[in-house]
Design a protein around this motif. Structure first.
Motif, short mmCIF file in Angstrom:
data_model
loop_
_atom_site.label_atom_id
_atom_site.label_comp_id
_atom_site.label_asym_id
_atom_site.label_seq_id
_atom_site.Cartn_x
_atom_site.Cartn_y
_atom_site.Cartn_z
N ALA A 1 48.55 49.50 42.17
CA ALA A 1 47.28 49.03 41.61
C ALA A 1 46.57 48.12 42.60
O ALA A 1 45.34 48.20 42.77
CB ALA A 1 47.53 48.30 40.29
N ILE A 2 47.31 47.24 43.25
CA ILE A 2 46.71 46.34 44.23
C ILE A 2 46.09 47.14 45.37
O ILE A 2 44.97 46.87 45.82
CB ILE A 2 47.75 45.34 44.74
CG1 ILE A 2 48.18 44.39 43.61
CG2 ILE A 2 47.21 44.55 45.93
CD1 ILE A 2 49.39 43.53 43.95
N ASP A 3 46.81 48.16 45.84
CA ASP A 3 46.30 48.98 46.93
C ASP A 3 45.03 49.73 46.53
O ASP A 3 44.07 49.82 47.31
CB ASP A 3 47.36 49.99 47.38
CG ASP A 3 48.54 49.32 48.09
OD1 ASP A 3 48.39 48.16 48.53
OD2 ASP A 3 49.61 49.96 48.18
N LEU A 4 45.01 50.26 45.32
CA LEU A 4 43.81 50.97 44.85
C LEU A 4 42.62 50.02 44.76
O LEU A 4 41.50 50.37 45.12
CB LEU A 4 44.09 51.60 43.48
CG LEU A 4 44.93 52.88 43.48
CD1 LEU A 4 45.42 53.19 42.07
CD2 LEU A 4 44.12 54.05 44.03
N ALA A 5 42.87 48.82 44.26
CA ALA A 5 41.78 47.84 44.14
C ALA A 5 41.31 47.36 45.51
O ALA A 5 40.11 47.20 45.75
CB ALA A 5 42.24 46.66 43.29
N ARG A 6 42.25 47.15 46.43
CA ARG A 6 41.92 46.60 47.75
C ARG A 6 41.28 47.66 48.66
O ARG A 6 40.28 47.40 49.33
CB ARG A 6 43.20 46.07 48.40
CG ARG A 6 42.99 45.40 49.75
CD ARG A 6 42.41 44.02 49.63
NE ARG A 6 43.33 43.09 48.97
CZ ARG A 6 42.96 41.94 48.43
NH1 ARG A 6 41.68 41.57 48.47
NH2 ARG A 6 43.85 41.15 47.84
N ASN A 7 41.88 48.85 48.68
CA ASN A 7 41.45 49.88 49.62
C ASN A 7 40.42 50.83 49.05
O ASN A 7 39.70 51.49 49.80
CB ASN A 7 42.66 50.68 50.11
CG ASN A 7 43.70 49.79 50.76
OD1 ASN A 7 43.36 48.81 51.42
ND2 ASN A 7 44.97 50.13 50.56
N GLY A 8 40.35 50.91 47.73
CA GLY A 8 39.35 51.74 47.09
C GLY A 8 39.81 53.14 46.74
O GLY A 8 40.87 53.60 47.17
N PHE A 9 39.00 53.82 45.95
CA PHE A 9 39.26 55.20 45.52
C PHE A 9 37.92 55.86 45.23
O PHE A 9 36.90 55.17 45.05
CB PHE A 9 40.15 55.22 44.27
CG PHE A 9 39.58 54.45 43.11
CD1 PHE A 9 38.79 55.09 42.15
CD2 PHE A 9 39.81 53.09 42.97
CE1 PHE A 9 38.25 54.38 41.08
CE2 PHE A 9 39.26 52.38 41.91
CZ PHE A 9 38.48 53.03 40.97
N ASN B 1 37.63 46.95 44.47
CA ASN B 1 37.56 45.78 43.60
C ASN B 1 38.46 44.69 44.18
O ASN B 1 39.56 44.44 43.67
CB ASN B 1 37.99 46.16 42.18
CG ASN B 1 37.71 45.07 41.16
OD1 ASN B 1 37.53 43.91 41.52
ND2 ASN B 1 37.67 45.42 39.89
N PRO B 2 38.04 44.06 45.28
CA PRO B 2 38.88 43.05 45.92
C PRO B 2 39.18 41.86 45.02
O PRO B 2 40.24 41.23 45.15
CB PRO B 2 38.06 42.63 47.15
CG PRO B 2 36.65 43.04 46.85
CD PRO B 2 36.76 44.26 46.00
N GLU B 3 38.27 41.55 44.09
CA GLU B 3 38.50 40.43 43.18
C GLU B 3 39.69 40.73 42.27
O GLU B 3 40.53 39.87 42.02
CB GLU B 3 37.25 40.14 42.37
CG GLU B 3 37.35 38.87 41.54
CD GLU B 3 36.07 38.52 40.82
OE1 GLU B 3 35.86 37.33 40.51
OE2 GLU B 3 35.26 39.45 40.56
N LEU B 4 39.76 41.97 41.77
CA LEU B 4 40.90 42.34 40.93
C LEU B 4 42.18 42.39 41.77
O LEU B 4 43.25 42.00 41.29
CB LEU B 4 40.64 43.69 40.26
CG LEU B 4 41.76 44.20 39.35
CD1 LEU B 4 42.11 43.20 38.26
CD2 LEU B 4 41.38 45.55 38.73
N ALA B 5 42.08 42.86 43.01
CA ALA B 5 43.26 42.86 43.88
C ALA B 5 43.79 41.44 44.04
O ALA B 5 45.01 41.20 43.97
CB ALA B 5 42.90 43.46 45.24
N GLY C 1 37.40 40.31 38.10
CA GLY C 1 37.62 41.72 38.43
C GLY C 1 38.02 42.61 37.27
O GLY C 1 38.25 43.80 37.47
N PHE C 2 38.12 42.06 36.06
CA PHE C 2 38.49 42.89 34.91
C PHE C 2 37.62 42.56 33.71
O PHE C 2 36.97 41.51 33.66
CB PHE C 2 39.97 42.74 34.56
CG PHE C 2 40.38 41.36 34.11
CD1 PHE C 2 40.35 41.01 32.76
CD2 PHE C 2 40.82 40.41 35.02
CE1 PHE C 2 40.73 39.73 32.34
CE2 PHE C 2 41.20 39.13 34.61
CZ PHE C 2 41.15 38.80 33.27
#
Length: 579
Positions: free
Chosen positions: A154-162, A201-205, A424-425
């Protein structure tokens, strides 16, 4: 040697280092399976299985990943329920439903000139979130990997994007005005996120990394709870740190019922496990296996049973810590015989359906249907509600190679919840599931600390002690219709899971005089329902239609092959590890 992996759709291979998953709308594998509404979330769970994690590990990863890739449907500001069956025979039901803040009262709303119906898109509509508490309990009960590992996808998806899919883009567009007003920072510089856009979503990460570093308790007892309280005070919300501190997810054994020789493990109230069992108990009195999915008589019987179950649900299901209601009587086989007797084979029930409310109280004490009817117990007054339930929510199903299974449903209630955006949420708007204003005797009157009622129903179905299906769906008031449709298709009509998930569906609800039915049924079936049985048809000509829900299902064959089917109504995927 690698076990056989079959894929019934275009196959996508995803590699992260040495980790590979096979992801498609329908997948079959003997290595474990995840079925979820989003390919990234399904892959996150399959990666955990490939790493050696079990179904509980994968469920935690999927839950957190869904909060990133489907921020409009769930997340750490939301809540839900999980049913878990382990290969060693142990079974758990985790109730992480939200609770009403203690400051939230009808009196407080009246003083502000408000009703519940007017606050559901404001911070006052927030109930205490339960997702992280549910994750903590699941991890303690059955996980094998560190929480930091499970949170990393989840952190990777939020940080790196999708890449954003059509559902993400359309749901954002549908709620654009609210988001523009309440969550501008979520939007793409004030515009809707378009399909194919890279979303980060870097804030959620940062928030998720903080929860990993400080522990989940930071959300309920620590510095993050302090910041949530400050935010609530600034935005005139009811929730306080004290509400977070007293919140806990509840661990129970799942409720158990049977249907034609299969064992069903379902949630307790305040969610709709008893309702599913009650409707199926009623249907067990009919010879549905002699019919087919498009037989108008089968549709009529199922729809009428759904209506009766929905009428009863609104009186017999609420938070058991606040209301002593006969839900065990409601889900008994003998009570179902009295509901069977209320269904006419050649005409529809007369409206208002609330006139058909049954009396489940004698069956709580073990009465037979003959004893109860002969005693002519006084009629119970109806406590029906006018709540309009959202088609949002998200469900995922997981089975690992050892036979551990998880059915997990989580939600913000409406899409984007209150549209209140924090770190972020989004926060939920579960307050809308209480009665809009106080009604004497209503079992869903707003009460501080009480869990609101909901229709979600994550379910594990077993045969001879082995997992056969893991089932669940979003869909608001249509959840029960979808669940019953699917169980009947799988068990009575003996259909494969990929066909059952694709067949058109129909509804039966307490406050709807029409039979809402999806396009795809034969014209003769529709004519018979309307002209012979007297149904008022409301045909949804766009197929598949999200209105009817978005189930994600796993079937386990006798040879151990697992078939995962993602929702066709919401772009779901299945994913398996490629050992």
């Amino acid at each position: 040697m690698r076990k056989t992996v079959l894929v019934f759709a275009v196959v996508a291979l995803l590699f992260t280092g040495m980790i590979a998953t096979i992801t498609a709308p329908t997948v079959a594998s003997s290595n474990g399976m995840v079925a979820a509404v989003n390919n990234y979330a399904a892959e996150a769970g399959a990666k955990i299985l490939e790493m050696g994690g079990n179904a509980v590990d994968a469920a935690i990863a999927v839950s957190l990943a869904l909060g990133v890739v489907e921020p409009y449907a769930s997340g750490i500001g939301g809540e839900g329920y999980a049913v878990i069956t382990m290969a060693d025979g142990s079974k758990f039901a985790i109730d992480f439903r939200s609770t009403a803040p203690m400051l939230a009262t009808y009196e407080a709303l009246t003083e502000k000139g408000l009703r519940i119906g007017t606050i559901t898109r404001t911070p006052m509509g927030i109930c205490v979130p339960g997702v992280l508490a549910g994750i903590r309990e699941a991890w303690l009960l059955g996980a094998t990997l560190p929480f930091s590992v499970l949170a990393q996808p989840a952190i990777d998806l939020a940080r790196n994007g999708f890449l954003i899919d059509q559902t993400f883009s359309q749901t954002t567009a549908d709620n654009y005005e609210l988001l523009l007003k309440n969550a501008f920072e979520f939007l793409n510089e004030g515009f809707v996120w378009e399909t194919g856009t890279l979303y980060k979503n870097p804030e959620l990460a940062d928030t998720l990394e903080r929860i990993v570093e400080e522990g989940i308790d930071t959300f309920y007892f620590g510095s993050l709870a302090d910041e949530i309280e400050e935010f609530m005070i600034e935005t005139d919300g009811f929730m306080r740190k004290s509400d977070l501190e007293i919140y806990n997810a509840i661990i129970r054994e799942p409720l158990h019922g049977t249907y034609r020789g299969y064992d069903l493990f379902v949630p307790h109230p305040p969610v709709s496990g008893p309702q599913l069992l009650a409707v199926l108990n009623t249907l067990e009195n009919f010879n549905l296996p002699a019919m087919s999915w498009d037989d108008p008589l089968a549709i009529h019987i199922i729809q009428q049973a759904l209506i009766l179950g929905d009428v009863d649900r609104r009186t017999y299901i609420s938070d058991p810590d606040f209301h002593d209601l006969p839900y065990e009587g409601f889900m008994s086989k003998d009570y179902a015989k009295t509901r069977f007797m209320a269904i006419s084979m050649n005409k529809t029930l007369d409206y208002p359906y609330t006139n058909y409310l049954g009396d489940a109280y004698p069956f709580q004490e073990g009465a037979t249907y003959q004893e109860a009817l002969l005693a002519a117990v006084a009629e119970v007054a109806s406590n029906a509600s006018d709540i309009d339930e959202s088609p949002s929510t998200t469900h995922f199903s997981i089975v690992d190679k050892d036979g551990n299974a998880v059915a997990w449903t989580q939600t913000l209630s409406s899409f984007f919840g209150t549209t209140t955006y924090f770190k972020g949420f989004f926060f939920n708007n579960e307050m809308g599931n209480y009665a809009s204003s106080y009604r004497p005797g209503d079992v869903i009157n707003l009460t501080g600390g009480m869990r609101p009622r909901t229709t979600i129903c994550p379910t594990v179905i077993m045969k001879d002690g082995e997992v056969r299906w893991v089932v669940g769906t979003p869909g608001g008031a249509r959840i029960m219709s979808m669940m019953v449709n699917l169980v009947v298709e799988l068990i009575d009509f003996n259909l494969p899971v990929d066909k059952a998930i694709r067949l058109p569906k129909f509804t039966g609800m307490w406050n709807d005089t029409t039979l809402r039915i999806e396009a795809g049924y034969p014209e003769t079936t529709l004519n018979f329902l309307e002209k012979v049985l007297g149904h008022k048809l409301n045909i949804y000509n766009t197929y598949p239609d999200l209105y009817f829900g978005g189930p994600n299902i796993i079937a386990v064959e006798e040879n151990g092959m697992m078939i995962g089917a993602g929702s066709i109504r919401r772009g779901g995927f299945a994913s398996a590890p490629e050992f």
